[in-house]
Write a protein that holds these residues in place. Structure first.
Motif, PDB file in Angstrom:
ATOM      1  N   TRP A 102      35.872 -21.872  17.532  1.00 55.27           N
ATOM      2  CA  TRP A 102      34.896 -21.793  16.457  1.00 55.27           C
ATOM      3  C   TRP A 102      34.596 -20.334  16.155  1.00 55.27           C
ATOM      4  O   TRP A 102      35.049 -19.434  16.862  1.00 55.27           O
ATOM      5  CB  TRP A 102      33.606 -22.527  16.844  1.00 55.27           C
ATOM      6  N   ARG A 103      33.831 -20.109  15.101  1.00 57.61           N
ATOM      7  CA  ARG A 103      33.421 -18.748  14.754  1.00 57.61           C
ATOM      8  C   ARG A 103      32.018 -18.777  14.160  1.00 57.61           C
ATOM      9  O   ARG A 103      31.609 -19.775  13.553  1.00 57.61           O
ATOM     10  CB  ARG A 103      34.394 -18.109  13.759  1.00 57.61           C
ATOM     11  N   SER A 109      31.759 -25.851  12.168  1.00 60.06           N
ATOM     12  CA  SER A 109      31.687 -25.683  13.618  1.00 60.06           C
ATOM     13  C   SER A 109      30.296 -26.039  14.129  1.00 60.06           C
ATOM     14  O   SER A 109      30.145 -26.722  15.147  1.00 60.06           O
ATOM     15  CB  SER A 109      32.030 -24.235  14.001  1.00 60.06           C
ATOM     16  N   CYS A 138      44.301 -19.407  17.390  1.00 61.86           N
ATOM     17  CA  CYS A 138      43.783 -20.122  16.222  1.00 61.86           C
ATOM     18  C   CYS A 138      44.616 -19.803  14.983  1.00 61.86           C
ATOM     19  O   CYS A 138      44.971 -20.699  14.216  1.00 61.86           O
ATOM     20  CB  CYS A 138      42.317 -19.745  16.012  1.00 61.86           C
ATOM     21  N   THR A 148      38.372 -22.856  11.245  1.00 62.73           N
ATOM     22  CA  THR A 148      37.601 -23.454  12.318  1.00 62.73           C
ATOM     23  C   THR A 148      36.752 -24.591  11.756  1.00 62.73           C
ATOM     24  O   THR A 148      36.451 -24.599  10.568  1.00 62.73           O
ATOM     25  CB  THR A 148      36.673 -22.414  12.991  1.00 62.73           C
ATOM     26  N   PRO A 149      36.396 -25.560  12.629  1.00 59.54           N
ATOM     27  CA  PRO A 149      36.758 -25.643  14.042  1.00 59.54           C
ATOM     28  C   PRO A 149      38.182 -26.155  14.236  1.00 59.54           C
ATOM     29  O   PRO A 149      38.667 -26.958  13.458  1.00 59.54           O
ATOM     30  CB  PRO A 149      35.743 -26.649  14.598  1.00 59.54           C
ATOM     31  N   THR A 150      38.834 -25.655  15.267  1.00 61.19           N
ATOM     32  CA  THR A 150      40.145 -26.126  15.682  1.00 61.19           C
ATOM     33  C   THR A 150      40.005 -26.664  17.093  1.00 61.19           C
ATOM     34  O   THR A 150      39.593 -25.928  17.991  1.00 61.19           O
ATOM     35  CB  THR A 150      41.183 -24.988  15.645  1.00 61.19           C
TER      36      THR A 150
END
Length: 203
Positions: A102-103, A109, A138, A148-150
Protein backbone atom coordinates in the motif's frame (compact mmCIF):
# COMPACT_ATOMS: atom_id res chain seq x y z
CA UNK A 1 15.77 -23.33 -1.13
CA UNK A 2 15.75 -19.68 -2.06
CA UNK A 3 12.70 -17.84 -0.80
CA UNK A 4 10.41 -16.66 -3.64
CA UNK A 5 10.88 -13.02 -2.67
CA UNK A 6 14.69 -13.21 -2.67
CA UNK A 7 16.23 -11.32 -5.57
CA UNK A 8 18.72 -12.93 -7.90
CA UNK A 9 22.06 -13.06 -6.10
CA UNK A 10 20.55 -12.20 -2.70
CA UNK A 11 19.93 -15.14 -0.37
CA UNK A 12 18.00 -14.76 2.86
CA UNK A 13 20.10 -15.62 5.88
CA UNK A 14 18.05 -16.99 8.82
CA UNK A 15 18.17 -14.67 11.80
CA UNK A 16 19.76 -11.89 9.78
CA UNK A 17 17.71 -9.08 8.28
CA UNK A 18 19.33 -6.64 5.89
CA UNK A 19 17.66 -3.26 5.78
CA UNK A 20 16.35 -2.76 2.23
CA UNK A 21 17.99 0.68 2.01
CA UNK A 22 21.40 -0.34 3.34
CA UNK A 23 22.92 0.06 -0.13
CA UNK A 24 21.90 3.69 -0.48
CA UNK A 25 21.81 4.56 3.22
CA UNK A 26 18.22 5.79 2.88
CA UNK A 27 14.95 4.87 4.53
CA UNK A 28 12.53 6.32 2.02
CA UNK A 29 11.84 5.75 -1.66
CA UNK A 30 12.75 9.00 -3.46
CA UNK A 31 9.99 11.22 -4.78
CA UNK A 32 6.28 11.32 -3.94
CA UNK A 33 6.56 14.68 -2.18
CA UNK A 34 4.43 16.85 -4.50
CA UNK A 35 1.09 16.14 -2.82
CA UNK A 36 2.26 16.68 0.78
CA UNK A 37 4.18 19.80 -0.25
CA UNK A 38 1.06 21.21 -1.94
CA UNK A 39 -1.04 20.54 1.18
CA UNK A 40 1.55 22.22 3.39
CA UNK A 41 1.84 25.21 1.04
CA UNK A 42 -1.95 25.60 1.01
CA UNK A 43 -2.02 25.45 4.81
CA UNK A 44 0.67 28.14 5.06
CA UNK A 45 -1.15 30.37 2.58
CA UNK A 46 -4.44 29.93 4.44
CA UNK A 47 -2.84 30.69 7.81
CA UNK A 48 -1.15 33.80 6.39
CA UNK A 49 -4.46 34.96 4.90
CA UNK A 50 -6.25 34.49 8.22
CA UNK A 51 -3.65 36.60 9.99
CA UNK A 52 -3.82 39.22 7.27
CA UNK A 53 -7.59 39.55 7.66
CA UNK A 54 -7.26 39.89 11.43
CA UNK A 55 -8.69 36.52 12.46
CA UNK A 56 -5.90 36.02 14.98
CA UNK A 57 -2.83 33.85 15.35
CA UNK A 58 -4.53 30.97 17.28
CA UNK A 59 -6.84 30.10 14.38
CA UNK A 60 -3.95 30.39 11.92
CA UNK A 61 -1.87 28.08 14.12
CA UNK A 62 -4.65 25.47 14.16
CA UNK A 63 -4.89 25.58 10.37
CA UNK A 64 -1.12 25.28 10.02
CA UNK A 65 -0.89 22.32 12.40
CA UNK A 66 -3.79 20.58 10.65
CA UNK A 67 -2.08 21.05 7.28
CA UNK A 68 1.19 19.72 8.68
CA UNK A 69 -0.49 16.61 10.10
CA UNK A 70 -2.34 15.97 6.83
CA UNK A 71 0.85 16.42 4.80
CA UNK A 72 2.78 14.00 7.01
CA UNK A 73 -0.06 11.46 6.93
CA UNK A 74 0.07 11.39 3.11
CA UNK A 75 3.85 11.58 2.74
CA UNK A 76 6.60 8.96 2.55
CA UNK A 77 7.51 9.93 6.13
CA UNK A 78 4.44 8.09 7.42
CA UNK A 79 5.67 5.08 9.37
CA UNK A 80 2.40 3.83 10.87
CA UNK A 81 0.90 0.70 9.36
CA UNK A 82 4.18 -0.50 7.90
CA UNK A 83 6.01 -3.78 8.27
CA UNK A 84 9.33 -4.23 6.41
CA UNK A 85 9.15 -6.73 3.59
CA UNK A 86 12.17 -8.56 4.97
CA UNK A 87 10.30 -9.18 8.23
CA UNK A 88 7.31 -10.57 6.33
CA UNK A 89 9.63 -12.86 4.39
CA UNK A 90 10.83 -14.44 7.62
CA UNK A 91 7.22 -14.99 8.71
CA UNK A 92 6.42 -16.67 5.38
CA UNK A 93 9.47 -18.92 5.73
CA UNK A 94 7.74 -20.51 8.72
CA UNK A 95 4.42 -20.99 6.96
CA UNK A 96 2.26 -18.56 5.00
CA UNK A 97 1.43 -14.89 5.04
CA UNK A 98 -0.91 -12.51 3.22
CA UNK A 99 0.85 -9.27 2.25
CA UNK A 100 -0.76 -6.07 1.04
CA UNK A 101 1.46 -3.47 -0.61
CA UNK A 102 0.00 0.00 0.00
CA UNK A 103 0.99 3.66 -0.09
CA UNK A 104 -0.05 6.80 1.80
CA UNK A 105 -2.85 8.79 0.22
CA UNK A 106 -4.41 5.76 -1.50
CA UNK A 107 -8.12 5.66 -0.53
CA UNK A 108 -8.50 2.08 -1.78
CA UNK A 109 -5.69 0.92 0.52
CA UNK A 110 -7.29 2.71 3.48
CA UNK A 111 -10.70 1.20 2.71
CA UNK A 112 -9.26 -2.31 2.40
CA UNK A 113 -7.42 -1.93 5.68
CA UNK A 114 -10.58 -0.88 7.51
CA UNK A 115 -12.57 -3.79 6.08
CA UNK A 116 -9.82 -6.30 6.80
CA UNK A 117 -9.61 -5.05 10.38
CA UNK A 118 -13.37 -5.40 10.83
CA UNK A 119 -13.18 -8.97 9.49
CA UNK A 120 -10.24 -9.79 11.76
CA UNK A 121 -8.07 -10.92 8.84
CA UNK A 122 -4.38 -11.52 9.46
CA UNK A 123 -2.66 -9.23 6.94
CA UNK A 124 0.87 -7.82 6.78
CA UNK A 125 0.84 -4.22 5.50
CA UNK A 126 3.94 -2.99 3.66
CA UNK A 127 4.27 0.69 2.75
CA UNK A 128 5.95 0.77 -0.66
CA UNK A 129 7.14 4.34 -0.08
CA UNK A 130 9.20 3.17 2.90
CA UNK A 131 10.58 -0.04 1.39
CA UNK A 132 12.56 -0.02 -1.82
CA UNK A 133 12.22 -3.78 -2.38
CA UNK A 134 8.45 -3.59 -1.94
CA UNK A 135 8.25 -0.58 -4.26
CA UNK A 136 10.14 -2.38 -7.03
CA UNK A 137 8.09 -5.52 -6.52
CA UNK A 138 4.84 -3.56 -6.76
CA UNK A 139 5.99 -1.89 -9.97
CA UNK A 140 7.07 -5.21 -11.49
CA UNK A 141 3.66 -6.74 -10.76
CA UNK A 142 1.71 -3.77 -12.13
CA UNK A 143 3.63 -3.10 -15.33
CA UNK A 144 5.76 -0.27 -13.94
CA UNK A 145 2.91 1.38 -12.03
CA UNK A 146 2.78 1.72 -8.25
CA UNK A 147 -0.84 0.59 -8.25
CA UNK A 148 -2.13 -0.09 -4.76
CA UNK A 149 -3.38 -1.99 -2.95
CA UNK A 150 -1.61 -5.04 -4.35
CA UNK A 151 -2.19 -8.22 -2.37
CA UNK A 152 -0.05 -11.36 -2.38
CA UNK A 153 0.10 -14.74 -0.72
CA UNK A 154 3.50 -15.97 0.47
CA UNK A 155 3.74 -19.65 1.22
CA UNK A 156 6.86 -21.68 1.96
CA UNK A 157 5.38 -24.48 -0.15
CA UNK A 158 4.95 -22.31 -3.26
CA UNK A 159 7.69 -21.57 -5.77
CA UNK A 160 6.78 -17.88 -6.07
CA UNK A 161 4.58 -15.20 -4.50
CA UNK A 162 0.95 -15.47 -5.62
CA UNK A 163 -0.90 -12.27 -6.50
CA UNK A 164 -4.45 -12.41 -5.11
CA UNK A 165 -7.45 -10.06 -5.42
CA UNK A 166 -6.99 -7.01 -3.20
CA UNK A 167 -10.31 -7.46 -1.44
CA UNK A 168 -11.64 -9.02 1.74
CA UNK A 169 -13.14 -12.01 -0.14
CA UNK A 170 -9.88 -12.45 -2.09
CA UNK A 171 -7.77 -12.42 1.06
CA UNK A 172 -10.17 -14.76 2.86
CA UNK A 173 -10.18 -17.21 -0.07
CA UNK A 174 -6.39 -17.20 -0.33
CA UNK A 175 -6.03 -17.84 3.38
CA UNK A 176 -8.39 -20.81 3.14
CA UNK A 177 -6.86 -22.11 -0.12
CA UNK A 178 -5.37 -25.38 1.25
CA UNK A 179 -8.82 -26.50 2.30
CA UNK A 180 -10.62 -25.26 -0.81
CA UNK A 181 -8.38 -26.66 -3.54
CA UNK A 182 -7.47 -24.02 -6.14
CA UNK A 183 -6.76 -20.29 -6.25
CA UNK A 184 -7.36 -18.79 -9.69
CA UNK A 185 -4.86 -15.97 -9.60
CA UNK A 186 -1.42 -14.88 -10.78
CA UNK A 187 2.09 -15.87 -9.86
CA UNK A 188 5.16 -13.61 -9.84
CA UNK A 189 7.96 -15.17 -11.82
CA UNK A 190 11.21 -15.01 -9.88
CA UNK A 191 13.33 -14.92 -13.00
CA UNK A 192 11.64 -12.00 -14.76
CA UNK A 193 9.53 -10.28 -12.13
CA UNK A 194 6.58 -10.48 -14.56
CA UNK A 195 3.16 -11.78 -13.65
CA UNK A 196 1.59 -14.72 -15.43
CA UNK A 197 -1.80 -16.33 -15.05
CA UNK A 198 -1.94 -19.61 -13.16
CA UNK A 199 -4.22 -21.72 -10.99
CA UNK A 200 -2.27 -22.69 -7.88
CA UNK A 201 -3.35 -25.85 -6.13
CA UNK A 202 -3.49 -25.97 -2.38
CA UNK A 203 -1.62 -28.55 -0.38
Amino acid sequence: MTHPFARAGRELVPGHVTHPFARAGRELVPGHWLGPAAVLALGCATAWTLIGFGHGAPLAAVVLVAALVLALWNSPLRASGHEPLQTVRSVADAGRAVVVLWRPGCPYSSALRRRAAREGLDVHWVNIWRDEDAYQLCCSINGGSEETPTAMLLDAGLAAPVVIPASVPGIREATAAPARGVIHTRVVSRASGRVRGLGVRGH
